[in-house]
Design an enzyme around this catalytic site. Structure first.
Site, PDB file in Angstrom:
ATOM      1  N   ASP A  73     -11.476 -11.673   7.381  1.00  0.00           N
ATOM      2  CA  ASP A  73     -10.110 -11.341   7.808  1.00  0.00           C
ATOM      3  C   ASP A  73     -10.123 -10.167   8.785  1.00  0.00           C
ATOM      4  O   ASP A  73      -9.355  -9.220   8.663  1.00  0.00           O
ATOM      5  CB  ASP A  73      -9.243 -11.012   6.593  1.00  0.00           C
TER       6      ASP A  73
ATOM      7  N   VAL B 273       0.849  -1.185   0.000  1.00  0.00           N
ATOM      8  CA  VAL B 273       0.000   0.000   0.000  1.00  0.00           C
ATOM      9  C   VAL B 273       0.890   1.243   0.000  1.00  0.00           C
ATOM     10  O   VAL B 273       1.774   1.386   0.839  1.00  0.00           O
ATOM     11  CB  VAL B 273      -0.950   0.016   1.220  1.00  0.00           C
TER      12      VAL B 273
END
Length: 755
Positions: A545, A433
């Site tokens: 998740d 990211v």
């Protein structure tokens, strides 16, 4: 046209430079809009003592109230020319009208050191049956006097007999001014107004510039001027420079100038030498004039070259030509020996043109091929990165298509400084990211997928794009768009600037510590987001998740759930789905791990692990500490052994928050039950956390909350029995742990692809 314009600009700049040097330093340069060139000046400056004029005859007055420059007797000056040695002033006109008789007002001009120009001025009379007389004197020549006159007659009044533009005696007459006169008087008188009064109201006499006055028949009825411009010739006194051989330090003429004697023998003037320009009286003298930038005698049509030098210029022909280059000379002609060179030059030029054409065609072909190849590569990347799958999802849900913007590779490269390592925010199992800044200064987070041809990872990535496009919740990270034309796909979503939840509860990162009140609020916000996914979304979504590193915090510590790469959509007619096990080590639902059956309770289990992290400040999995390798099992075991207060985060002010800490621990144990059916729903978890926060904020709610708690104690006593450390509560808050079959089934588990 372009060269001419450039020349005019350069000439204007040169003239402006000369004007800035026209007066002495420290002296007024202008009076109003009128330049004051040296040797003229306005007095002696009181602040500096600088004498701004050369001689007393050049001393002028500036009327600051009217911004007018005045000569003696308050005569207004309209222009001064140092190069021509002339000054233009305005003088009143002598006038008499039909309602009066006799002689008009006498006008008088005395210039002493200056003379009225005989070549530039005329004595003019306008009217019918009019007589005007002028007397001119030269006080420097023993008062020589000259008389002159002018008479006009108009016996026949019809205007057609009077011609415009002519001044030959009918309605208008004019005479010359004697040379060398420095004093002049004139007046006008009428002979008989009776015969002409019907068309001639007034008569006039004046001295004026020759090119200023043009007679008109209308002037017999009305003359629109009260003053007329007169040109005065001025010279420098002989006392300043008696002859031209005297050093220039004692002479008014400066560098690059010539001295010109006056025609009448009194005084002299200065002028710039040929090829120079400027003010010949100024201490800087005259400067060279670049004739090559002006009209000159070099033959441009034959490629003649111009060479400027001080005071002049010369012309020449370029190499290979013969002649002098002048317009009136032999021009420039090509040498005989140059014809063969010219032929070679033409051939060479032809070869160059051919090569240029070939190169252009080759470049164009390569460019077209490159563009076609890039287009094919982008299309191939689009297909390999799941573009067709994304289009399939979007076609099924058209209402969400407008929420996703397709970015180009160039846009995202510019936003991340070509994916600079300094822009990396974090790395996960799904990709890296980066922080990006769009052209409108919007800060975004750009996920660069780790996809490398793996069909499963591509499916996960496209799944995350599609899932996020359907979510609109304040506690869920919002997707902005994606890019699929690159080798690996890119996902663009809103930038959350305060790190992850784990960054703030990790004891090793003391600078990010958050209080228990904030932790409880963040837990409630996270549950709200998960509950929205489970029940409020158009198609229920199981995150799969949930973990502290996937819960981001903004600048106000508001929670935002992120990373939907593993999420799955659950059809409304199904309560669970069978899928390949996917998740993160330490957070994975053990029942889902064993059966492969995914349902909403799997997210409940993962959130229970997050609650334990909030309570203890420990990681979900710690390989370097065997007793904490699996935090969930360690937590359940510690409570069973009556060690809850020993494993809680010491920074949470346990005495102050004992009640809430115990309640959250109870809730976490319920979420961590191995049997999914025994876990609470996410809605029940949300209600319990909201009640805890409401009781803390509004104490009057406590009674109702205590009643609900008593109703739950029977069920909870099967799991939780123990005690609170000394000073942390009374007997009513004691808890203990009893054995339960489901806790015995808890196992350590690992996931090969856990993130």
């Amino acid at each position: 046209m372009g060269l001419k314009l450039l020349f005019l600009i350069l000439l204007a700049a040169a003239m402006a430079e000369v004007e800035t040097q026209s007066s002495l330093e420290g002296c007024p340069r202008k009076c109003g809009d009128l330049e004051i060139p040296y040797p003229f000046g306005v007095g002696i400056q009181p602040s500096t003592g600088v004498n701004c004029f050369l001689e007393e005859s050049f001393n002028l007055t500036c009327d600051n109230s009217t911004s007018k420059l005045l000569y003696r007797d308050n005569l207004q000056i309209s222009s001064i020319s140092p190069q021509a040695g002339q000054m233009e002033i305005l003088m009143n006109i002598s006038k008499i009208c039909q309602n009066r008789s006799g002689v008009g007002l006498v006008q008088h001009l005395r210039t002493d050191d200056f003379t009225v120009s005989s070549t530039q001025n005329k004595f003019v009379t306008i009217g019918c049956d009019t007589l005007s007389i002028t007397r001119a004197q030269n006080s420097l020549r023993q008062n020589e006097s000259y008389f002159n006159g002018c008479a006009t007659l108009c016996e026949k009044p019809p205007p057609e007999e009077l011609n415009d533009k002519t001044c030959t005696g009918t309605g208008c007459c004019q005479v010359d001014i004697p040379a060398g006169m420095n004093s002049i008087n004139f007046t006008v008188s009428t002979v008989n107004f009776t015969n002409v009064s019907s068309f001639n109201n007034c008569s006039y006499a004046f001295v004026a510039k020759s090119d200023w006055f043009k007679f008109s028949v209308d002037y017999l009825d009305y003359f629109p001027h009260e003053t007329a411009p007169i040109v005065l010739d001025w010279t420098v006194s002989n006392l300043t420079c008696r002859n031209s051989s005297i050093s220039s330090d004692h002479c008014a003429c400066k560098d690059n100038t010539d001295l010109v004697r006056s025609d009448d023998g009194y005084g002299y003037n200065c002028k710039c030498k040929t090829g120079f320009e400027g003010n010949p009286y100024h201490p800087d003298g005259c400067r060279d004039f670049d004739e090559c930038n002006a009209s000159n005698n070099c033959s441009i049509s034959t490629q003649a070259l111009c060479h400027n030098f001080d005071g002049g210029y010369s012309c020449s022909c370029p190499p290979g030509y013969t002649g002098d280059g002048y317009v009136n000379g032999t021009h420039c002609t090509l040498k005989a020996s140059s014809h063969s060179n010219l032929r070679i030059l033409i051939i060479a030029l032809g070869i160059v043109v051919v090569l240029l054409v070939v190169f252009t065609l080759a470049s164009t072909t390569c460019l077209v091929h490159k563009r076609r190849t890039l287009k094919q590569i982008r299309q191939r990347n689009f297909e390999q990165n799941g573009g067709n799958l994304l289009q399939q999802h979007i076609s099924q849900q058209q209402s969400y298509a407008e929420r996703i913007k397709i970015f180009t590779e160039i846009e995202l490269k510019n936003a991340t400084n070509n994916f600079d390592e300094g822009r990396i925010l974090g790395c996960g199992g799904q990709g890296i990211v980066y922080k990006g800044i769009l052209p409108d200064n919007t800060h975004v987070a750009i996920k660069k997928s780790r996809v490398g041809g793996d069909a499963r990872q591509i499916k996960d990535f496209i799944n995350e794009v599609f899932v996020l496009s359907q979510i609109n919740h304040r506690n869920v990270v919002k997707i902005l768009g994606c890019c699929l034309e690159t080798e690996v796909p890119l996902l663009v979503y809103e930038f959350v600037d305060n790190g992850t939840l784990f960054d703030h509860i990790d004891p090793s990162k003391t600078g990010h510590f958050i209080t228990w009140e904030s932790r409880l609020r963040i837990a409630a916000e996270t549950v709200e987001a998960i509950l929205y996914l489970h029940s409020a979304a158009s198609i229920p979504i199981i995150h799969r998740d949930i973990k502290s590193t996937n819960i981001l915090l903004d600048h106000n510590d508001k929670a935002k759930v992120s990373d939907f790469g593993a999420s799955r959509l659950v059809p409304l007619d199904e309560t669970q789905i069978t899928t390949v096990v996917q998740g993160t080590l330490g957070y994975l639902d053990p029942e889902y791990l064993h059966t492969g059956q995914l349902n909403e309770k799997s997210d409940v289990y993962s959130f229970g692990v997050v609650l334990v992290e909030l309570l203890t400040g420990n990681k979900a999995v710690a390989f370097n500490r065997p007793e904490l390798r699996n935090l969930a099992m360690y937590f359940v075991s510690s409570v069973k052994e009556n060690c809850l207060w020993e494993i809680l985060d010491r920074r949470l002010e346990q005495k102050k928050n004992a009640k809430q800490l115990k309640d959250v621990a109870l809730l976490a144990l319920r979420c961590l039950r191995v049997n999914g059916q025994e876990r609470p729903t996410m809605k029940e978890v949300a209600l319990e956390l909201q009640n805890m926060i409401a009781v803390e904020m509004h104490p009057w709610v406590k009674d109702e909350a205590m009643k609900e708690e008593e109703a739950m104690k029977v069920e909870e006593s099967e799991y939780l029995l123990g005690h609170v450390p000394n000073g942390y509560g009374d007997a009513s808050t004691s808890i203990s742990v009893a054995s339960h079959d489901s806790t015995q089934k808890q196992i350590a588990f690992e996931i090969a692809n856990g993130r």
